[in-house]
Motif scaffolding. Structure first.
Motif, PDB file in Angstrom:
ATOM      1  N   GLY A  34     -23.198 -39.046  13.725  1.00 21.82           N
ATOM      2  CA  GLY A  34     -24.131 -38.397  14.630  1.00 21.82           C
ATOM      3  C   GLY A  34     -24.024 -36.883  14.601  1.00 21.82           C
ATOM      4  O   GLY A  34     -22.937 -36.326  14.401  1.00 21.82           O
ATOM      5  N   PRO A  35     -25.148 -36.191  14.804  1.00 23.67           N
ATOM      6  CA  PRO A  35     -25.157 -34.723  14.732  1.00 23.67           C
ATOM      7  C   PRO A  35     -24.277 -34.065  15.780  1.00 23.67           C
ATOM      8  O   PRO A  35     -23.677 -33.010  15.521  1.00 23.67           O
ATOM      9  N   ARG A  36     -24.173 -34.661  16.964  1.00 23.17           N
ATOM     10  CA  ARG A  36     -23.363 -34.050  18.014  1.00 23.17           C
ATOM     11  C   ARG A  36     -21.892 -34.019  17.624  1.00 23.17           C
ATOM     12  O   ARG A  36     -21.193 -33.016  17.828  1.00 23.17           O
ATOM     13  N   VAL A  37     -21.403 -35.123  17.082  1.00 24.34           N
ATOM     14  CA  VAL A  37     -19.997 -35.198  16.692  1.00 24.34           C
ATOM     15  C   VAL A  37     -19.721 -34.258  15.522  1.00 24.34           C
ATOM     16  O   VAL A  37     -18.701 -33.555  15.495  1.00 24.34           O
ATOM     17  N   ASP A  49     -15.873 -33.113   3.999  1.00 23.97           N
ATOM     18  CA  ASP A  49     -15.996 -33.311   2.559  1.00 23.97           C
ATOM     19  C   ASP A  49     -17.462 -33.467   2.154  1.00 23.97           C
ATOM     20  O   ASP A  49     -17.947 -32.771   1.270  1.00 23.97           O
ATOM     21  N   THR A  50     -18.149 -34.415   2.790  1.00 23.62           N
ATOM     22  CA  THR A  50     -19.544 -34.687   2.452  1.00 23.62           C
ATOM     23  C   THR A  50     -20.337 -34.968   3.713  1.00 23.62           C
ATOM     24  O   THR A  50     -19.868 -35.684   4.606  1.00 23.62           O
ATOM     25  N   LEU A  51     -21.533 -34.415   3.781  1.00 28.99           N
ATOM     26  CA  LEU A  51     -22.477 -34.678   4.863  1.00 28.99           C
ATOM     27  C   LEU A  51     -23.570 -35.581   4.311  1.00 28.99           C
ATOM     28  O   LEU A  51     -24.187 -35.273   3.293  1.00 28.99           O
ATOM     29  N   TYR A  52     -23.796 -36.722   4.966  1.00 27.39           N
ATOM     30  CA  TYR A  52     -24.806 -37.680   4.517  1.00 27.39           C
ATOM     31  C   TYR A  52     -25.983 -37.655   5.495  1.00 27.39           C
ATOM     32  O   TYR A  52     -25.788 -37.750   6.711  1.00 27.39           O
ATOM     33  N   PHE A  61     -32.382 -31.376  11.363  1.00 28.12           N
ATOM     34  CA  PHE A  61     -31.099 -30.744  11.686  1.00 28.12           C
ATOM     35  C   PHE A  61     -30.774 -29.657  10.665  1.00 28.12           C
ATOM     36  O   PHE A  61     -29.654 -29.556  10.172  1.00 28.12           O
ATOM     37  N   ALA A  62     -31.761 -28.822  10.384  1.00 25.85           N
ATOM     38  CA  ALA A  62     -31.632 -27.802   9.342  1.00 25.85           C
ATOM     39  C   ALA A  62     -30.470 -26.849   9.616  1.00 25.85           C
ATOM     40  O   ALA A  62     -29.714 -26.495   8.702  1.00 25.85           O
ATOM     41  N   SER A  63     -30.294 -26.440  10.866  1.00 17.79           N
ATOM     42  CA  SER A  63     -29.227 -25.482  11.169  1.00 17.79           C
ATOM     43  C   SER A  63     -27.851 -26.115  10.985  1.00 17.79           C
ATOM     44  O   SER A  63     -26.913 -25.460  10.507  1.00 17.79           O
ATOM     45  N   LEU A  64     -27.737 -27.398  11.328  1.00 19.97           N
ATOM     46  CA  LEU A  64     -26.468 -28.106  11.138  1.00 19.97           C
ATOM     47  C   LEU A  64     -26.162 -28.257   9.651  1.00 19.97           C
ATOM     48  O   LEU A  64     -25.022 -28.049   9.219  1.00 19.97           O
ATOM     49  N   ALA A  68     -22.938 -26.738   7.738  1.00 19.44           N
ATOM     50  CA  ALA A  68     -22.013 -27.574   6.973  1.00 19.44           C
ATOM     51  C   ALA A  68     -21.866 -27.053   5.547  1.00 19.44           C
ATOM     52  O   ALA A  68     -20.754 -27.004   5.008  1.00 19.44           O
ATOM     53  N   ARG A  69     -22.981 -26.678   4.947  1.00 21.78           N
ATOM     54  CA  ARG A  69     -22.930 -26.122   3.584  1.00 21.78           C
ATOM     55  C   ARG A  69     -22.103 -24.839   3.563  1.00 21.78           C
ATOM     56  O   ARG A  69     -21.294 -24.623   2.650  1.00 21.78           O
ATOM     57  N   ASP A  70     -22.313 -23.993   4.562  1.00 19.70           N
ATOM     58  CA  ASP A  70     -21.551 -22.742   4.624  1.00 19.70           C
ATOM     59  C   ASP A  70     -20.056 -22.995   4.766  1.00 19.70           C
ATOM     60  O   ASP A  70     -19.234 -22.172   4.346  1.00 19.70           O
ATOM     61  N   ALA A  71     -19.717 -24.142   5.375  1.00 23.16           N
ATOM     62  CA  ALA A  71     -18.305 -24.492   5.549  1.00 23.16           C
ATOM     63  C   ALA A  71     -17.730 -25.195   4.324  1.00 23.16           C
ATOM     64  O   ALA A  71     -16.559 -25.600   4.326  1.00 23.16           O
ATOM     65  N   GLY A  72     -18.548 -25.368   3.270  1.00 22.66           N
ATOM     66  CA  GLY A  72     -18.071 -25.946   2.024  1.00 22.66           C
ATOM     67  C   GLY A  72     -18.349 -27.415   1.835  1.00 22.66           C
ATOM     68  O   GLY A  72     -17.853 -28.034   0.878  1.00 22.66           O
ATOM     69  N   ALA A  73     -19.155 -28.014   2.720  1.00 26.49           N
ATOM     70  CA  ALA A  73     -19.434 -29.441   2.609  1.00 26.49           C
ATOM     71  C   ALA A  73     -20.488 -29.716   1.540  1.00 26.49           C
ATOM     72  O   ALA A  73     -21.441 -28.948   1.373  1.00 26.49           O
TER      73      ALA A  73
END
Length: 267
Positions: A34-37, A49-52, A61-64, A68-73
């Motif tokens: 879930g996006p909140r978690v 590691d990976t965002l699905y 959820f473009a900002s999320l 996540a990408r900026d954090a290396g995911a």
């Protein structure tokens, strides 16, 4: 990017991590559902590691996704219909993330305030809520003890913690007696949350280092742990009520300890 189908090995791994404690232990990984978690995890500096993403989630959820990408995911998309096959909620979440399990050694917990110990708490919602309250009250950490305890990384625990699993030191110990014996090194008392023969929680001195111990939802704390406890505290109740939900009780005790410490600082 080609969306992943239900038979893809990554999707099979996701499903196993969500459903099997042994898979989480073997892979040393677990799933955020879930996006909140996921947002709560990123806010606390978790490494994903990976965002699905389910269909359309990249836009919703473009900002999320960007965070996540900026954090290396790494980001992967799931094919239509896959969410229903892997999700653990009635309405499947459109965002999942895989990260490393997060458990610290019992000896690595600090000893400056209150610590919470759960003994054989089996309901994932209760454990997740206790985790959340412990973090919010500024606890030193949480020790999850007992062979029948729910898995710290169960998806419902993680969801109920609302990200607190990444903001709190959590240790696991199969034997509650061993855990409490090891915690005798802390300067303060080990206090059992009990109804009978206990000091009212607002009369107990929780301003110093202390360990708050709560038990199983139905059975409470077993008597054989008494040699490893230094006292009992209780929550007085009105009317015919004879007990509180374990997560509610732990929350009250955590915030009472935090309140007493704040009050002591301004004296």
């Amino acid at each position: 990017m080609t969306p992943l189908g239900a038979r893809h090995h990554e999707v099979r791994r996701l499903r196993a991590l969500l459903r099997e404690r042994a898979a989480r232990a073997e892979d040393d990984a677990f799933v955020l559902e879930g996006p909140r978690v996921v947002t709560g995890a990123l806010a606390r500096g978790a490494r994903i590691d990976t965002l699905y993403l389910g269909p359309g989630a990249d836009r919703a959820f473009a900002s999320l996704v960007e965070r996540a990408r900026d954090a290396g995911a790494r980001v992967a998309e799931l094919r239509e219909g896959v969410l229903e096959k892997i999700g653990t909620t009635r309405t499947p979440q459109p965002v999942f993330a895989v990260t490393r399990r997060r458990v610290v050694a019992l000896g690595g917990l600090p000893a400056v305030g209150h610590l919470v110990v759960t003994v054989d708490v089996t309901d994932p919602g209760n454990l997740g809520t206790i985790m959340r309250s412990a973090e919010a009250s500024g606890a030193d950490g949480l020790v999850v003890a007992g062979e029948s305890s729910v898995d710290v990384h169960h998806p419902k625990v993680v969801r109920a913690s609302a990200g607190a699993i990444f903001g709190l030191d959590v240790a696991e110990q199969p034997d509650p007696a061993d855990a409490l014996a090891a915690l005798a090194r802390r300067d303060g008392p080990r206090l059992a949350a009990r109804v009978a023969d206990s000091v009212p929680y607002d009369e107990a001195d929780l301003t110093r280092v202390c360990t708050l111990v709560v038990g199983n939802e139905a059975r409470g704390l077993p008597g054989e742990l008494d040699p490893h406890l230094d006292g009992s505290i209780g929550i007085p109740m009105a009317g015919d009520a004879d007990s509180l939900n374990v997560a509610m009780a732990a929350t009250i005790l955590c915030f009472e300890a935090a309140r007493q410490r704040r009050a002591a600082l301004v004296r």
